[in-house]
Design an enzyme around this catalytic site. Structure first.
Site, short mmCIF file in Angstrom:
data_model
loop_
_atom_site.label_atom_id
_atom_site.label_comp_id
_atom_site.label_asym_id
_atom_site.label_seq_id
_atom_site.Cartn_x
_atom_site.Cartn_y
_atom_site.Cartn_z
N ASP A 9 -33.90 62.38 -24.27
CA ASP A 9 -35.25 62.90 -24.42
C ASP A 9 -35.11 64.34 -24.92
OD1 ASP A 9 -38.08 63.21 -24.00
OD2 ASP A 9 -37.59 64.32 -22.17
N LEU A 10 -36.15 64.91 -25.44
CA LEU A 10 -36.05 66.28 -25.98
C LEU A 10 -36.62 67.34 -25.03
CD1 LEU A 10 -35.45 68.14 -28.51
CD2 LEU A 10 -37.84 67.76 -29.11
N ASP A 11 -37.95 67.26 -24.86
CA ASP A 11 -38.64 68.30 -24.08
C ASP A 11 -38.21 68.27 -22.62
OD1 ASP A 11 -40.31 69.19 -26.24
OD2 ASP A 11 -41.53 67.40 -26.00
N THR A 17 -38.81 73.24 -23.54
CA THR A 17 -40.16 73.29 -24.10
C THR A 17 -41.22 72.79 -23.13
OG1 THR A 17 -39.49 71.24 -25.12
CG2 THR A 17 -39.69 73.13 -26.58
N LYS A 45 -45.59 64.98 -18.18
CA LYS A 45 -44.27 65.03 -18.83
C LYS A 45 -43.93 63.67 -19.42
CE LYS A 45 -42.14 68.84 -16.36
NZ LYS A 45 -41.15 69.23 -15.34
N SER A 114 -37.81 60.71 -28.09
CA SER A 114 -38.83 61.65 -27.61
C SER A 114 -40.23 61.17 -27.93
CB SER A 114 -38.59 63.02 -28.27
OG SER A 114 -39.71 63.85 -28.09
N ALA A 115 -41.19 61.54 -27.07
CA ALA A 115 -42.59 61.21 -27.33
C ALA A 115 -43.24 62.20 -28.28
CB ALA A 115 -43.36 61.21 -26.00
N LYS A 145 -44.25 56.20 -23.70
CA LYS A 145 -43.59 56.05 -22.41
C LYS A 145 -44.69 56.00 -21.34
CE LYS A 145 -39.80 59.05 -23.96
NZ LYS A 145 -39.15 60.37 -23.83
N GLU A 169 -33.40 61.83 -19.15
CA GLU A 169 -34.85 62.04 -19.08
C GLU A 169 -35.25 63.01 -17.97
OE1 GLU A 169 -37.91 61.69 -19.79
OE2 GLU A 169 -37.82 60.38 -21.54
N ASP A 170 -36.26 63.82 -18.24
CA ASP A 170 -36.77 64.70 -17.18
C ASP A 170 -38.12 64.23 -16.64
OD1 ASP A 170 -38.25 65.36 -19.54
OD2 ASP A 170 -38.85 67.24 -18.58
#
Ligand code: BG6
Ligand code: MG
Length: 218
Positions: A9-11, A17, A45, A114-115, A145, A169-170
């Site tokens: 995942d990115l953020d 971010t 999130k 990522s979303a 997601k 994933e966060d």
């Protein structure tokens, strides 16, 4: 060496971010006289931009026209982008480059999952684009997601069976998506929040090279 598919995942996983999404949503919610707490933010999130605004409006018991909805979405994103435009490599979260480098040394396929529709811009800004064999983001999916679509497309692009994929994933929604996809879920953050993940680490500094090797072998 065996190949696994590593999906990030990115953020909130690669870059910090999540705090900018929070600031931008809070500003927007407050401008509509809607309260916005850290707990509510946690529920946003991993959630798409459209769905996030729908949730905020429902928490505030507000209904608005379609035009107003579109206007607010653009406003939130402009505000978010004003934070992003100042980003550089310093905002890569600790030890993310080490883990990416280990995986590359071991010739493991790596994808973004990522979303965010801003994912490609952010990866370029922090200079990590070339670490990824595939990128799947908010522009590539029709279901957000916790639907597993984003991760299943990533697995397909990497040409790796979903059950041989590992997701970092966060978000609660993202961990659920990884679990539904039958992938190994690794939560980055708080154990109490990410309790459905197969493993949880506070951040990548807690993930040893040995653990990475074990993930590849098992
Ligand atoms: C996710 C974030 O990665 O992307 C969410 O966790 C965000 O907070 C979602 O709403 C969509 O991002 P964007 O950049 O397309 O608004
Ligand atoms: Mg995230």
């Amino acid at each position: 060496m065996t190949k696994k598919g590593f999906i990030f995942d990115l953020d909130g996983v690669i870059v910090d971010t999540a705090k900018y999404h929070f600031l931008a949503w809070k500003k927007l919610a407050n401008s509509l006289n809607i309260d916005f707490t850290e707990e509510e933010n946690e529920q946003l999130k991993g959630v798409s931009r459209v769905r996030s605004l729908e949730k905020i409006l429902s928490w505030g018991n507000k209904t608005i026209s379609e035009d107003k909805f579109t206007e607010l979405m653009a406003k939130k994103n402009d505000d978010y982008l004003s934070h992003i435009s100042k980003m550089d490599e310093n905002e890569i979260l600790p030890d993310v480059p080490r883990v990416l480098n280990r995986l590359r040394e071991k010739q493991q396929p790596i994808s973004l999952g990522s979303a965010s529709k801003n994912a490609r811009t952010i990866l370029e800004r922090v200079n990590l684009r070339e670490h990824f064999n595939a990128i799947v983001d908010g522009n590539d999916v029709s279901k957000a997601k916790p639907d597993p679509e984003v991760f299943l497309i990533a697995a397909e692009l990497l040409n790796i069976n979903p059950k041989d994929c590992i997701v970092f994933e966060d978000s609660v929604a993202g961990v659920e998506a990884a679990n539904v996809a039958d992938m190994v879920s690794i939560g980055i953050g708080d154990k109490k929040i990410l309790r459905d993940a197969d493993y949880v680490f506070k951040d990548f500094t807690e993930i040893s090279d040995e653990f990475i090797i074990a993930l590849i072998k098992n």
